[in-house]
Design a protein around this motif. Structure first.
Motif, short mmCIF file in Angstrom:
data_model
loop_
_atom_site.label_atom_id
_atom_site.label_comp_id
_atom_site.label_asym_id
_atom_site.label_seq_id
_atom_site.Cartn_x
_atom_site.Cartn_y
_atom_site.Cartn_z
N UNK A 200 37.96 38.79 29.64
CA UNK A 200 38.93 38.44 28.60
C UNK A 200 40.30 38.19 29.22
N UNK A 201 40.74 39.09 30.09
CA UNK A 201 42.07 38.96 30.69
C UNK A 201 42.19 37.68 31.52
N UNK A 202 41.23 37.41 32.37
CA UNK A 202 41.28 36.22 33.23
C UNK A 202 41.23 34.95 32.38
N UNK A 203 40.37 34.93 31.37
CA UNK A 203 40.30 33.76 30.50
C UNK A 203 41.64 33.52 29.82
N UNK B 158 44.50 46.12 38.32
CA UNK B 158 44.36 47.48 38.85
C UNK B 158 44.34 48.51 37.74
N UNK B 159 45.16 48.31 36.71
CA UNK B 159 45.16 49.21 35.55
C UNK B 159 43.83 49.17 34.82
N UNK B 160 43.26 47.98 34.70
CA UNK B 160 41.94 47.85 34.07
C UNK B 160 40.90 48.61 34.88
N UNK B 161 40.94 48.44 36.21
CA UNK B 161 39.94 49.07 37.07
C UNK B 161 40.10 50.59 37.15
N UNK B 162 41.29 51.11 36.82
CA UNK B 162 41.52 52.55 36.86
C UNK B 162 41.07 53.27 35.59
N UNK B 163 40.74 52.54 34.56
CA UNK B 163 40.36 53.17 33.29
C UNK B 163 39.05 53.93 33.44
N UNK B 164 38.93 54.98 32.64
CA UNK B 164 37.74 55.84 32.67
C UNK B 164 36.67 55.30 31.73
N UNK B 165 36.18 54.09 32.02
CA UNK B 165 35.09 53.48 31.25
C UNK B 165 34.06 52.95 32.23
N UNK B 166 32.95 52.50 31.71
CA UNK B 166 31.87 52.01 32.57
C UNK B 166 32.29 50.72 33.28
N UNK B 167 31.61 50.40 34.36
CA UNK B 167 31.89 49.17 35.10
C UNK B 167 31.63 47.95 34.22
N UNK C 259 48.67 45.84 45.99
CA UNK C 259 48.79 44.85 44.93
C UNK C 259 50.14 44.15 45.06
N UNK C 260 50.11 42.84 45.27
CA UNK C 260 51.30 42.08 45.60
C UNK C 260 52.04 41.49 44.41
N UNK C 261 51.44 41.50 43.22
CA UNK C 261 52.12 40.92 42.07
C UNK C 261 51.67 41.59 40.78
N UNK C 262 52.24 41.14 39.66
CA UNK C 262 51.96 41.79 38.37
C UNK C 262 50.52 41.58 37.91
N UNK C 263 49.92 40.44 38.25
CA UNK C 263 48.53 40.19 37.87
C UNK C 263 47.62 41.21 38.55
N UNK D 114 33.61 38.10 37.06
CA UNK D 114 34.20 39.44 36.91
C UNK D 114 33.70 40.39 38.00
N UNK D 115 32.46 40.21 38.44
CA UNK D 115 31.93 41.08 39.50
C UNK D 115 32.70 40.87 40.80
#
Length: 77
Positions: free
Chosen positions: A64-67, A46-55, A37-41, A22-23
């Protein structure tokens, strides 16, 4: 100083996952000035990384998403 950009797609993401987990994926979205970003994945991550939560929370969500994606539970367009 230059403008650092990166083109990200599912292949790039899986490669980063294999080498650094994940890192590695987080680094793709953090270390560059411009991200194409070239595709939906890549867009979903990108949407996950834009969230206002901790790293750490972002990395847990990425795991979870990649798994789910690798197990075929998330459809890739």
């Amino acid at each position: 100083m230059g403008f650092n950009k990166i083109y990200i797609d599912a292949t790039t993401i899986i490669r980063a996952w294999k080498y650094n987990g994940a890192q590695g994926i987080a680094d793709l979205y953090i270390k560059y000035d411009g991200i194409i970003m070239s595709d939906s994945v890549a867009a979903r991550i990108g949407n996950i990384m834009d969230k206002e939560v901790s790293l750490e929370d972002k990395k847990k969500t990425l795991e979870v998403f990649i798994t789910m994606m690798l197990e075929g539970l998330v459809k890739i367009k």
